[in-house]
Write a protein that holds these residues in place. Structure first.
Motif, PDB file in Angstrom:
ATOM      1  N   UNK A  73       0.826  -1.209   0.000  1.00  0.00           N
ATOM      2  CA  UNK A  73       0.000   0.000   0.000  1.00  0.00           C
ATOM      3  C   UNK A  73       0.854   1.249   0.000  1.00  0.00           C
ATOM      4  N   UNK A  74       0.459   2.233  -0.798  1.00  0.00           N
ATOM      5  CA  UNK A  74       1.147   3.525  -0.768  1.00  0.00           C
ATOM      6  C   UNK A  74       0.155   4.645  -1.010  1.00  0.00           C
ATOM      7  N   UNK A  75       0.280   5.737  -0.225  1.00  0.00           N
ATOM      8  CA  UNK A  75      -0.600   6.897  -0.398  1.00  0.00           C
ATOM      9  C   UNK A  75       0.247   8.146  -0.646  1.00  0.00           C
ATOM     10  N   UNK A  76      -0.447   9.295  -0.839  1.00  0.00           N
ATOM     11  CA  UNK A  76       0.158  10.578  -1.273  1.00  0.00           C
ATOM     12  C   UNK A  76       0.387  10.516  -2.797  1.00  0.00           C
ATOM     13  N   UNK A 107       1.894  12.215  -5.057  1.00  0.00           N
ATOM     14  CA  UNK A 107       3.208  12.371  -5.674  1.00  0.00           C
ATOM     15  C   UNK A 107       4.084  11.156  -5.392  1.00  0.00           C
ATOM     16  N   UNK A 108       3.891  10.520  -4.221  1.00  0.00           N
ATOM     17  CA  UNK A 108       4.648   9.298  -3.910  1.00  0.00           C
ATOM     18  C   UNK A 108       4.171   8.150  -4.805  1.00  0.00           C
ATOM     19  N   UNK A 117       5.499   8.778  -8.317  1.00  0.00           N
ATOM     20  CA  UNK A 117       6.929   8.489  -8.422  1.00  0.00           C
ATOM     21  C   UNK A 117       7.167   6.972  -8.449  1.00  0.00           C
ATOM     22  N   UNK A 118       6.436   6.244  -7.603  1.00  0.00           N
ATOM     23  CA  UNK A 118       6.575   4.781  -7.554  1.00  0.00           C
ATOM     24  C   UNK A 118       6.255   4.172  -8.922  1.00  0.00           C
ATOM     25  N   UNK A 145       8.900   5.040 -11.514  1.00  0.00           N
ATOM     26  CA  UNK A 145      10.138   4.273 -11.330  1.00  0.00           C
ATOM     27  C   UNK A 145       9.942   2.807 -11.650  1.00  0.00           C
ATOM     28  N   UNK A 146       8.830   2.231 -11.160  1.00  0.00           N
ATOM     29  CA  UNK A 146       8.607   0.796 -11.391  1.00  0.00           C
ATOM     30  C   UNK A 146       8.488   0.504 -12.885  1.00  0.00           C
ATOM     31  N   UNK A 152      14.110  17.721  -8.963  1.00  0.00           N
ATOM     32  CA  UNK A 152      13.695  17.883  -7.557  1.00  0.00           C
ATOM     33  C   UNK A 152      13.429  19.357  -7.235  1.00  0.00           C
ATOM     34  N   UNK A 194       5.143  22.167  -5.260  1.00  0.00           N
ATOM     35  CA  UNK A 194       4.380  22.065  -4.018  1.00  0.00           C
ATOM     36  C   UNK A 194       4.319  23.389  -3.280  1.00  0.00           C
TER      37      UNK A 194
END
Lengths: 214, 214
Positions: A63-66, A68-69, A72-73, A76-77, A97, A104
């Motif tokens: 599980x991942x939230x946010x 922008x995260x 990015x995941x 990248x994946x 960056x 933001x």
């Protein structure tokens, strides 16, 4: 197992992640969280996202939230398919960056809240705080003056290639005209950049509502 | 040529970059920018940092601004020295959890903490009067977010897992000023307090804290 995105078809943050999914050609299933029914505050949802916000990505139990995260995941994946969205070279990454931080602090901080006041609150029958909205829009315009300068020298915010950070500015770029402020006509470089992003097939696929693609 | 950091010791954003430099053991030279003399609004400064803000670095002609971008660049470039894994790169999932924490820092902490500190501490320092109701209002929002931090930090040592990352350290410069600004929010939650005290006792913060207004 296919990726599951918990979110809402019309929510900006869900649309932001979905745009990235389309850019990277990653199929996903959308599970709608009904905010009007308080589903985002239900105990089983809070297990996934303790801040009670949408969206959340479930990648086979990871599980991942946010937004922008999550974005990015995905970028990248799935680096080897779809549009390349994160530079690899150290200095290009530094500029990426830098632009991500500007997005933001100097853009979303103003644009996000201004759109909530002027566009979303009236939609849900709430009264906007016009004084707050006007201050936010004035601050946003000061930042967009800087964007105008930056975009006069390069095509995208981090350089001459599109990156995730340009995409992060969507969908607010398409909603800004609805605030009543004309942010584009006096800023031709910002306008060209914004229109180009809005026209991308990835955003066009989600702007009227995110749908499952798997 | 040694890296030049343009900023000033009391600037919270400069401190964010300084923390990364100290954690990674990177030599630097601080070039003090005279904010109160309007130096950041001069054409010469704006030609380098178009938003008129500090800090920025000049590494042999490579210019980078935005404190979090600078910290990330330092952490990646000097990955093999100083504190390891401040920005985890080896494992995709660890990296994504870092990005989740980094996004939480900007959306759920910094936007409230920075406003509280501006209103409650910096404004009176510059001769203005604090709007106490506004500070209370933002503090109450921040408190709810910190309740979630308390939950997260009850299960793991740091925000993205059991190892410290930049996402944790980014909280320090504004975090140390909250109490003085009128928001005593970090001491009352045992896990949040444990996490924050851990960070402020690190040699990196000890080396630069004399510049802080805390």
């Amino acid at each position: 197992m296919v990726l599951t995105l918990y979110g809402n078809p019309k929510a900006s943050c869900t649309q932001r992640v979905a745009t990235v999914m389309h850019e990277k050609q990653v199929p996903f299933k959308l599970v709608t969280i009904d905010l009007s029914k308080g589903e985002h505050k239900a105990p089983d949802y809070l297990e996934k996202q303790p801040f009670g916000q949408i969206p959340v990505l479930d990648d086979d139990g990871y599980l991942i939230y946010e937004t922008r995260a999550i974005s990015r995941y995905i970028a990248e994946k799935y680096a080897d398919q779809g549009t390349p969205l994160i530079p690899k070279d150290l200095k290009a990454k530094g500029h990426f960056e830098q632009a991500a931080s500007v997005e933001q602090a100097n853009y979303d901080a103003y644009a996000g809240k201004a759109v909530v006041e002027k566009v979303f609150k009236p939609m849900f029958g709430q009264t906007p705080d016009d004084a707050v909205a006007e201050r936010l829009l004035t601050s946003l315009e000061a930042s967009l003056d800087v964007y105008e300068k930056i975009l006069s020298k390069q095509k995208y915010v981090a350089g001459n290639e599109i990156t995730l950070v340009d995409i992060f500015h969507l969908p607010l770029l398409s909603l800004l005209p609805l605030t009543g402020r004309d942010v584009y006509s006096t800023r031709p470089n910002v306008e060209k950049w914004a229109k180009g992003l809005i026209a991308r097939p990835s955003f066009q696929s989600v702007k009227d509502g995110v749908k499952s693609t798997a | 040529m040694v890296l030049k950091l343009y900023g000033f010791p009391m600037s919270t954003c400069t401190q964010r970059a300084l923390l990364a430099l100290h954690e990674k053991g990177v030599p630097y030279e601080m070039v003090e920018v005279q904010l109160h003399k309007g130096e950041t609004k001069t054409p010469e400064f704006l030609a380098i940092q178009p938003f008129g803000q500090v800090p920025y670095i000049d590494e042999d002609g490579f210019i980078l601004y935005e404190s979090r971008a600078i910290a990330r660049y330092i952490a990646e470039k000097y990955a093999s020295q100083g504190t390891p894994n401040l920005l985890p790169t080896a494992d995709l999932k660890a990296r994504a959890l870092f990005e989740q924490a980094a996004s939480i820092e900007t959306s759920d902490f910094d936007q409230y903490a920075s406003h509280i500190v501006m209103e409650g501490l910096f404004k009176p320092m510059m001769g203005g009067t604090t709007d106490k109701a506004k500070v209370q209002d933002i503090t109450s929002t921040l408190s709810k977010k910190l309740d979630v931090y308390e939950q997260i930090l009850s299960k793991q040592r740091y925000l993205s897992g059991d190892n410290i990352t930049l996402a944790d350290l980014f909280h320090v410069p504004y975090g140390v000023l909250l109490k003085r600004a009128g928001a005593d929010v970090l001491d009352g939650r045992p896990n949040v307090k444990r996490w924050f005290d851990d960070m402020t006792s690190r040699p990196s913060w000890q080396a630069i804290k004399s510049g802080s207004a805390a």
